[in-house]
Design an enzyme around this catalytic site. Structure first.
Site, mmCIF file in Angstrom:
data_model
loop_
_atom_site.group_PDB
_atom_site.id
_atom_site.type_symbol
_atom_site.label_atom_id
_atom_site.label_comp_id
_atom_site.label_asym_id
_atom_site.label_seq_id
_atom_site.Cartn_x
_atom_site.Cartn_y
_atom_site.Cartn_z
ATOM 1 N N SER A 1 0.864 -1.172 0.000
ATOM 2 C CA SER A 1 0.000 0.000 0.000
ATOM 3 C C SER A 1 0.903 1.226 0.000
ATOM 4 C CB SER A 1 -0.955 -0.044 1.203
ATOM 5 O OG SER A 1 -1.884 1.025 1.137
ATOM 6 N N HIS B 1 -2.542 -0.906 -3.400
ATOM 7 C CA HIS B 1 -3.703 -0.033 -3.224
ATOM 8 C C HIS B 1 -3.505 1.245 -4.037
ATOM 9 C CE1 HIS B 1 -4.166 -2.199 0.877
ATOM 10 N NE2 HIS B 1 -4.734 -2.880 -0.088
ATOM 11 N N ASP C 1 -4.323 -4.976 5.827
ATOM 12 C CA ASP C 1 -4.673 -5.824 4.683
ATOM 13 C C ASP C 1 -3.574 -6.860 4.451
ATOM 14 O OD1 ASP C 1 -6.240 -6.715 2.578
ATOM 15 O OD2 ASP C 1 -5.316 -5.356 1.121
#
Length: 199
Positions: free
Chosen positions: A19, A46, A139
């Site tokens: 991310s 992401h 995540d």
């Protein structure tokens, strides 16, 4: 590593998740994997869904591997990096067939590393390598547990050296991580795992 964790005679896929700070981390790893990697690489990074992404073009300039946004129903091929498009979950099924999904957000995210890792675990079992890199949030943590439960191998970037430690720290906290490594060592370990099991 316990005996039941090495039931596969070789690896078939590498899944990476990142991310915040991820473009830099992915650049380093993909650039060091070399042009002849014998497995496909699936990536969840992401991205802001409001903007067209140029991540594939950026990474292409920094690795000898082929890099592309994943497309629905294509088959994952060795030496190719497949990136989840913005606002789409990337999943893989038997035979390496890719699926893109607009299903609900997971922990407020789409694409979700958890869903990618869970699908990799289901499709490849002990033949999967999952790796959690820099990023905020958690995540990937549920997904690495799925990979471990199917006998796969899990790598996490060392939270102490990661640009953003949330995701790798959450992964390490599950107790399901086999290797905790500084970023610059991850590619060599992935190559070593893939090549050793193919000899």
């Amino acid at each position: 590593m316990t005996a039941d964790r090495s039931t596969a005679d070789h690896y078939e896929v590498v899944a990476l998740a990142s991310s915040a700070g991820g473009i830099k981390a992915l650049t380093e790893i993909l650039g060091a994997l070399g042009p002849d990697l014998s497995v496909p690489v699936l990536v969840v990074q992401h991205l802001d869904p409001r903007h067209r992404t140029i991540i594939a073009e950026v990474l292409t300039r920094r690795t000898a591997l082929r890099v592309k946004l994943a497309e629905a129903e294509e088959r994952a091929r060795p030496g190719t990096v497949y990136i989840a498009p913005p606002d789409r979950h990337l999943l893989v099924g038997p035979g390496g067939t890719l699926t893109l999904s607009g299903s609900e957000l997971v922990h407020f995210l789409r694409p979700s590393a958890d869903l990618l890792f869970e699908s990799v675990a289901g499709a490849y079992g002990a033949q999967a390598i999952a790796c959690v890199l820099t990023g905020t949030g958690s995540d990937g943590a549920m997904g690495v547990e799925a990979v471990t439960s199917r006998g796969g191998t899990v790598i996490a970037e060392d939270p102490r050296t990661a640009e953003f430690k949330g995701m790798p720290e959450a992964a390490v906290g599950t107790g399901s991580v086999d290797f905790v490594l500084p970023l610059e060592e991850i590619a060599a370990v992935i190559r070593g795992l893939v090549e050793t099991k193919r000899q």
